[in-house]
Design a protein around this motif. Structure first.
Motif, PDB file in Angstrom:
ATOM      1  N   ILE A   1      56.637 -28.879   6.418  1.00 19.08           N
ATOM      2  CA  ILE A   1      55.320 -28.803   7.065  1.00 19.08           C
ATOM      3  C   ILE A   1      54.369 -29.864   6.509  1.00 19.08           C
ATOM      4  O   ILE A   1      53.152 -29.766   6.679  1.00 19.08           O
ATOM      5  N   ALA A   2      54.934 -30.872   5.839  1.00 21.14           N
ATOM      6  CA  ALA A   2      54.122 -32.003   5.381  1.00 21.14           C
ATOM      7  C   ALA A   2      53.791 -32.893   6.579  1.00 21.14           C
ATOM      8  O   ALA A   2      54.455 -32.829   7.621  1.00 21.14           O
ATOM      9  N   PRO A   3      52.777 -33.731   6.475  1.00 22.60           N
ATOM     10  CA  PRO A   3      52.370 -34.566   7.614  1.00 22.60           C
ATOM     11  C   PRO A   3      53.503 -35.407   8.208  1.00 22.60           C
ATOM     12  O   PRO A   3      53.569 -35.587   9.422  1.00 22.60           O
ATOM     13  N   ALA A   4      54.397 -35.930   7.353  1.00 22.16           N
ATOM     14  CA  ALA A   4      55.455 -36.807   7.869  1.00 22.16           C
ATOM     15  C   ALA A   4      56.359 -36.064   8.844  1.00 22.16           C
ATOM     16  O   ALA A   4      56.697 -36.575   9.927  1.00 22.16           O
ATOM     17  N   HIS A   5      56.786 -34.832   8.472  1.00 23.37           N
ATOM     18  CA  HIS A   5      57.661 -34.073   9.369  1.00 23.37           C
ATOM     19  C   HIS A   5      56.918 -33.612  10.613  1.00 23.37           C
ATOM     20  O   HIS A   5      57.484 -33.601  11.719  1.00 23.37           O
ATOM     21  N   LEU A   6      55.653 -33.245  10.473  1.00 26.30           N
ATOM     22  CA  LEU A   6      54.890 -32.798  11.642  1.00 26.30           C
ATOM     23  C   LEU A   6      54.715 -33.944  12.634  1.00 26.30           C
ATOM     24  O   LEU A   6      54.787 -33.743  13.850  1.00 26.30           O
ATOM     25  N   GLY A   7      54.462 -35.144  12.111  1.00 26.23           N
ATOM     26  CA  GLY A   7      54.359 -36.303  12.990  1.00 26.23           C
ATOM     27  C   GLY A   7      55.657 -36.565  13.715  1.00 26.23           C
ATOM     28  O   GLY A   7      55.688 -36.881  14.913  1.00 26.23           O
ATOM     29  N   GLN A   8      56.770 -36.413  12.996  1.00 25.59           N
ATOM     30  CA  GLN A   8      58.080 -36.629  13.605  1.00 25.59           C
ATOM     31  C   GLN A   8      58.350 -35.595  14.693  1.00 25.59           C
ATOM     32  O   GLN A   8      58.837 -35.927  15.785  1.00 25.59           O
ATOM     33  N   VAL A   9      58.019 -34.340  14.418  1.00 26.39           N
ATOM     34  CA  VAL A   9      58.232 -33.268  15.395  1.00 26.39           C
ATOM     35  C   VAL A   9      57.384 -33.501  16.646  1.00 26.39           C
ATOM     36  O   VAL A   9      57.852 -33.320  17.781  1.00 26.39           O
ATOM     37  N   PHE A  10      56.143 -33.910  16.455  1.00 27.10           N
ATOM     38  CA  PHE A  10      55.262 -34.131  17.607  1.00 27.10           C
ATOM     39  C   PHE A  10      55.757 -35.300  18.452  1.00 27.10           C
ATOM     40  O   PHE A  10      55.705 -35.248  19.679  1.00 27.10           O
ATOM     41  N   ARG A  11      56.273 -36.319  17.817  1.00 26.01           N
ATOM     42  CA  ARG A  11      56.816 -37.452  18.576  1.00 26.01           C
ATOM     43  C   ARG A  11      58.022 -37.019  19.411  1.00 26.01           C
ATOM     44  O   ARG A  11      58.190 -37.452  20.550  1.00 26.01           O
ATOM     45  N   VAL A  12      58.862 -36.180  18.827  1.00 25.01           N
ATOM     46  CA  VAL A  12      60.021 -35.684  19.574  1.00 25.01           C
ATOM     47  C   VAL A  12      59.557 -34.887  20.795  1.00 25.01           C
ATOM     48  O   VAL A  12      60.064 -35.062  21.910  1.00 25.01           O
ATOM     49  N   ALA A  13      58.548 -34.026  20.602  1.00 23.19           N
ATOM     50  CA  ALA A  13      58.040 -33.223  21.718  1.00 23.19           C
ATOM     51  C   ALA A  13      57.394 -34.099  22.785  1.00 23.19           C
ATOM     52  O   ALA A  13      57.507 -33.827  23.990  1.00 23.19           O
TER      53      ALA A  13
ATOM     54  N   ARG B   1      49.463 -42.582  25.628  1.00 25.13           N
ATOM     55  CA  ARG B   1      50.217 -42.028  24.499  1.00 25.13           C
ATOM     56  C   ARG B   1      49.478 -42.276  23.185  1.00 25.13           C
ATOM     57  O   ARG B   1      49.387 -41.381  22.337  1.00 25.13           O
ATOM     58  N   LEU B   2      48.945 -43.474  23.007  1.00 24.80           N
ATOM     59  CA  LEU B   2      48.233 -43.785  21.766  1.00 24.80           C
ATOM     60  C   LEU B   2      46.974 -42.934  21.626  1.00 24.80           C
ATOM     61  O   LEU B   2      46.608 -42.530  20.522  1.00 24.80           O
ATOM     62  N   ILE B   3      46.312 -42.658  22.741  1.00 27.96           N
ATOM     63  CA  ILE B   3      45.135 -41.783  22.696  1.00 27.96           C
ATOM     64  C   ILE B   3      45.543 -40.384  22.250  1.00 27.96           C
ATOM     65  O   ILE B   3      44.873 -39.750  21.428  1.00 27.96           O
ATOM     66  N   ILE B   4      46.667 -39.896  22.779  1.00 26.54           N
ATOM     67  CA  ILE B   4      47.122 -38.546  22.404  1.00 26.54           C
ATOM     68  C   ILE B   4      47.489 -38.494  20.921  1.00 26.54           C
ATOM     69  O   ILE B   4      47.181 -37.517  20.223  1.00 26.54           O
ATOM     70  N   PHE B   5      48.126 -39.542  20.410  1.00 30.29           N
ATOM     71  CA  PHE B   5      48.465 -39.543  18.983  1.00 30.29           C
ATOM     72  C   PHE B   5      47.208 -39.609  18.112  1.00 30.29           C
ATOM     73  O   PHE B   5      47.166 -39.026  17.032  1.00 30.29           O
ATOM     74  N   LYS B   6      46.183 -40.298  18.587  1.00 30.41           N
ATOM     75  CA  LYS B   6      44.922 -40.321  17.846  1.00 30.41           C
ATOM     76  C   LYS B   6      44.291 -38.925  17.827  1.00 30.41           C
ATOM     77  O   LYS B   6      43.749 -38.477  16.821  1.00 30.41           O
ATOM     78  N   LEU B   7      44.389 -38.239  18.962  1.00 33.75           N
ATOM     79  CA  LEU B   7      43.871 -36.869  19.033  1.00 33.75           C
ATOM     80  C   LEU B   7      44.709 -35.920  18.178  1.00 33.75           C
ATOM     81  O   LEU B   7      44.183 -34.952  17.604  1.00 33.75           O
ATOM     82  N   PHE B   8      46.007 -36.166  18.075  1.00 33.02           N
ATOM     83  CA  PHE B   8      46.860 -35.381  17.179  1.00 33.02           C
ATOM     84  C   PHE B   8      46.366 -35.519  15.737  1.00 33.02           C
ATOM     85  O   PHE B   8      46.322 -34.529  14.988  1.00 33.02           O
ATOM     86  N   ASP B   9      45.980 -36.724  15.370  1.00 32.01           N
ATOM     87  CA  ASP B   9      45.403 -36.949  14.037  1.00 32.01           C
ATOM     88  C   ASP B   9      44.121 -36.137  13.874  1.00 32.01           C
ATOM     89  O   ASP B   9      43.903 -35.473  12.863  1.00 32.01           O
ATOM     90  N   ARG B  10      43.277 -36.186  14.907  1.00 31.44           N
ATOM     91  CA  ARG B  10      41.952 -35.555  14.798  1.00 31.44           C
ATOM     92  C   ARG B  10      42.018 -34.026  14.802  1.00 31.44           C
ATOM     93  O   ARG B  10      41.288 -33.366  14.060  1.00 31.44           O
ATOM     94  N   TYR B  11      42.880 -33.454  15.654  1.00 34.03           N
ATOM     95  CA  TYR B  11      42.852 -32.003  15.836  1.00 34.03           C
ATOM     96  C   TYR B  11      43.957 -31.251  15.104  1.00 34.03           C
ATOM     97  O   TYR B  11      43.858 -30.033  14.936  1.00 34.03           O
ATOM     98  N   VAL B  12      45.007 -31.945  14.690  1.00 34.67           N
ATOM     99  CA  VAL B  12      46.090 -31.273  13.969  1.00 34.67           C
ATOM    100  C   VAL B  12      46.116 -31.722  12.512  1.00 34.67           C
ATOM    101  O   VAL B  12      45.892 -30.925  11.602  1.00 34.67           O
ATOM    102  N   LEU B  13      46.373 -33.000  12.281  1.00 33.31           N
ATOM    103  CA  LEU B  13      46.484 -33.477  10.904  1.00 33.31           C
ATOM    104  C   LEU B  13      45.193 -33.289  10.121  1.00 33.31           C
ATOM    105  O   LEU B  13      45.221 -32.964   8.928  1.00 33.31           O
ATOM    106  N   ALA B  14      44.065 -33.484  10.776  1.00 29.48           N
ATOM    107  CA  ALA B  14      42.776 -33.351  10.078  1.00 29.48           C
ATOM    108  C   ALA B  14      42.513 -31.926   9.606  1.00 29.48           C
ATOM    109  O   ALA B  14      41.683 -31.711   8.713  1.00 29.48           O
TER     110      ALA B  14
END
Length: 781
Positions: free
Chosen positions: A185-197, A208-221
């Motif tokens: 559940i570290a950021p690296a694995h979560l990023g990998q899982v989200f990319r797969v999804a 896609r880049l906008i969605i990954f930026k939002l993933f940073d803002r609403y999930v990783l943050a």
């Protein structure tokens, strides 16, 4: 139960204890049976899935809003359609994506519990040294970079909580070391899982880049809350309740890299599109800089009296501490020197000195920085030392841009892509500002519009930049919008300047051609002054107008030259009756052509009559058998020659008309007296001939101090003259190739480099470091 395992994880005791001890994890594990460990892992799994499901759900609620807002602000219908299409696809696939995310995450936690979890390895991130990134397409690389950068930032920000969680999960795994790359559940694995999804979505790169930026803002943050909750649950269950965060010896958290597996060396994440040759050269250049930096500290300390070294043996600041100190310094960034030279070097080193001093005051004793961070600090320092001495930038603009050293140092600490990636927003902003400033001068910016905009951008970065690198992209777009708005006005002025110069060039060319035609007919021939005057003045001007209006291929141009030929013949001695008969026959046509030409050049009617009077007298004498030299000016009593009306004298009037012929004679004399043509091997001449439209040049005034910057706007196809305008599009000068070459050779003009600032700086830094390595070791002073 597994055999006892001794782990080197360091645990800080309660505040009341004095010593740090190494804990026997096997001893601790005896308090937990296998069922208990399995139960705790199930608790971790349940909490992680529940909290992350909530965060991902919130993410998708905001994706819809974000794409809708972007569609409303789209610059054209095509872009708007892309965003609306993205919204539709996200809505259709949302449930499946969330389900895939949960399934993948659940599988990772299961693999972790079974000891089968492999270290996180984001696509593209592992090719930093020897992989073939050209196998990945541009969109994959951009996506990988976006996720990798966000992960690195999150790992650094959450290092304390994440490190504690790693150690507690290690306890649950029987002492097997758990790191960021092997924590499910570290950021690296979560990023990998989200990319797969996200592979379920067929979207444009932008979406896609906008969605990954939002993933940073609403999930990783928001991962900090998830880790805090899981840590609290494990503490309550008695798993390492006394642990407090302490960096293990030798560990480093470097932004912009993927956390390495045990025993591996961290390598920068793959920068931009390696399939592009320019990008590949950029990476090679950056790697060269890094390798040269690796062994240069001792040399710089000896060779550069301004160099500030991190205290030897002192504890190193963490990334968080380093960024905190930089934020304090950023709030009070001093004005930079506008003189360049040694003063610039002292200034950039002063930033590092103040950083170490400020950190020392917080700690109560001397502290240093990790070697990788010190390299970054020194590299940014060399970048800004170059800026403060870059002759392409006016001194006032050097001083403004020099204030950005601390924001750019923070950006480089947060994301190492700054130096390896041409498309990095911070780098693009600096290049855009430097390019705009290159053409700046006080004369061309009397309203201070550009100066104030650069100053405003600098102050926004100093005031508002914390750890969100998005501010650089926002300010870049704002700055480029400002330039676009002003460019429209300058382009219009530049176009007018070019058209005016083109008109003058055409007129000048027409005057020279007409003058040469006349000179071919009058040079070396004896003729009355009145005939010579008519040809070299009003008729030469008529030739100019005919050439401009009709061109050299026109019938009018040929008729005008035929008149000149006949007019010259008419003034020659007539030695036979046949010649006199021919002259008498062409006089009416000559008069008609002459009257037409004089009317075309706006010769006043009274002056026309006076001129005809003089010519009548001349031709009457000539027909009577006199020589041209003896032919007299008529009076009103004289008998008129056929076709010419007798009025009075107009020679003085004709002579008063501007003469292209006389101008040509002067130009020929000047050309004869001019220095010989320059040798094609002349370096300055080669520079001038290599100049392209858009090149900027700095002219020094006659006083030796006044500077004016101008852009090559147009090269005349007629005379090869160079037209220069200022940044507002107003004409500064036009120069011949020879004149400009001489000015460059004398140092009165200097061509400014077109290469972007960042690239120029990196090249200069490489040369500087190579030179430092090439010097023999010298004893310290």
């Amino acid at each position: 139960m597994r055999p006892p395992v001794r782990s080197g994880i360091r645990l800080m005791n309660d505040p009341g204890e004095n010593d740090t001890k190494v804990v026997d994890l096997a001893q601790r594990q005896q308090t937990f049976g296998g069922d208990r460990l399995g139960e705790l892992l199930r608790t971790v799994r349940a909490t992680a899935l529940k909290r992350l499901q909530s965060l991902v759900g919130n993410l998708f609620e905001n994706i819809d809003d974000a794409l809708f807002d972007l569609a409303e602000k789209a610059e054209n219908n095509a872009v708007q359609t892309l965003y609306f299409e993205g919204m539709r696809k996200v809505r259709l696939q949302r449930q499946k994506i969330e389900q895939t995310f949960q399934e993948q995450l659940s599988r990772l936690i299961g693999d972790f519990a079974a000891g089968k979890l492999r270290p996180a390895k984001l696509e593209g991130a592992s090719h930093g040294q020897g992989g073939d990134l050209s196998l990945l397409d541009d969109s994959e690389l951009e996506e990988s970079l976006a996720v990798t950068s966000a992960i690195a930032k999150t790992e650094n920000r959450l290092a304390p909580a994440l490190n504690a969680l790693n150690q507690r999960l290690s306890m649950l795994r029987g002492g097997a070391v758990v790191e960021d790359a092997t924590n499910p559940i570290a950021p690296a694995h979560l990023g990998q899982v989200f990319r797969v999804a996200m592979r379920l979505l067929d979207l444009s790169v932008q979406s896609r880049l906008i969605i990954f930026k939002l993933f940073d803002r609403y999930v990783l943050a928001n991962l900090g809350d998830v880790y805090d909750e899981i840590n609290a649950q494990l503490i309550q269950a008695g798993v390492l309740p006394q642990i407090r965060y302490a960096l293990p010896p030798g560990s480093k958290y470097v932004p912009g890299v993927v956390a390495p597996a045990s025993g591996e060396t961290a390598a920068p994440a793959a920068p931009e599109t390696f399939g592009d040759a320019t990008a590949q050269l950029q990476i090679e250049l950056y790697n060269t800089v890094r390798s040269l930096l690796a062994g240069r500290r001792a040399m710089l300390a000896e060779q550069d009296p301004n160099y500030v070294a991190s205290p030897a043996g002192a504890p190193s600041m963490s990334i968080t501490e380093l960024l905190s100190v930089l934020t304090l310094l950023q709030a009070s960034a001093p004005a930079t020197p506008a003189t360049g030279g040694p003063e610039a070097a002292r200034f950039v080193h002063q930033v590092k000195r103040e950083l170490l001093d400020q950190a020392g005051r917080f700690h109560g004793n001397a502290v240093g920085v990790a070697s990788a961070d010190e390299d970054t600090i020194d590299l940014v320092g060399m970048l800004f030392e170059y800026i403060l001495q870059d002759r392409n930038l006016p001194a006032q603009m050097q001083a403004l841009l020099g204030r950005l050293q601390i924001p750019f140092l923070k950006a480089a600490i947060l994301d190492k892509h700054l130096f390896a990636q041409k498309s990095h927003p911070a780098r693009q902003l600096l290049d855009a500002m430097a390019q705009a400033c290159m053409g700046w001068s006080e004369e061309s910016d009397k309203d201070h519009r550009l100066y104030d905009k650069v100053k405003q951008t600098v102050e926004i970065l100093l005031k508002d930049f914390d750890d969100d690198l998005g501010i650089f992209e926002k300010e870049r777009l704002d700055f480029e919008a400002f330039l676009d708005a002003n460019r429209k006005r300058s382009d219009l002025a530049e176009q007018r300047a070019a058209e005016a110069t083109r008109g003058r060039e055409k007129l000048h060319s027409a005057r020279r051609i007409s003058a040469r035609e006349v000179l071919q007919r009058v040079e070396g021939k004896e003729m009355p002054e009145i005939v010579r005057t008519v040809l070299t003045r009003p008729w030469a001007n008529y030739l100019v107008l005919t050439l401009l209006r009709q061109g050299e291929d026109s019938n009018e141009w040929r008729q005008a030259l035929r008149f000149a030929d006949e007019f010259v013949w008419s003034a020659q001695p007539k030695n036979s009756d046949a010649e006199r008969m021919r002259l008498k026959g062409i006089l009416p046509a000559l008069e008609k052509s002459l009257r037409h030409g004089l009317a075309t050049v706006a010769y006043h009617e009274n002056d026309v009559k006076q001129l005809m009077h003089e010519l009548n007298a001349f031709y009457t004498s000539l027909l009577n058998g006199d020589t041209p030299a003896a032919a007299k000016v008529a009076t009103v009593e004289d008998e008129a020659a056929p076709g010419f009306e007798i009025v009075g004298s107009a020679t003085a009037t004709a002579a008063a008309i501007d003469s292209p012929v006389e101008e040509e004679i002067v130009l020929r004399a000047e050309a004869a007296a001019a220095p010989p043509e320059l040798d094609d091997e002349d370096d300055s001449l080669r520079q001038v001939k290599a100049m392209k439209v858009g090149t900027w040049i700095e002219f020094t005034g006659a006083d030796g101090t006044t500077k004016e910057r101008a852009k090559l706007s147009w090269i005349s196809p007629i005379s090869s003259k160079y037209l220069f305008v200022n940044r507002k599009g107003l004409k500064v000068a036009d120069k011949t190739v020879q004149a400009l070459t001489i000015e460059i050779r004398r140092g009165d003009a200097a061509i400014l480099e077109e290469v972007p600032l960042f690239d120029r700086a990196l090249d200069a830094i490489v040369e500087r470091l190579k030179a430092a390595h090439a010097k023999p070791d010298t004893p310290a002073a």
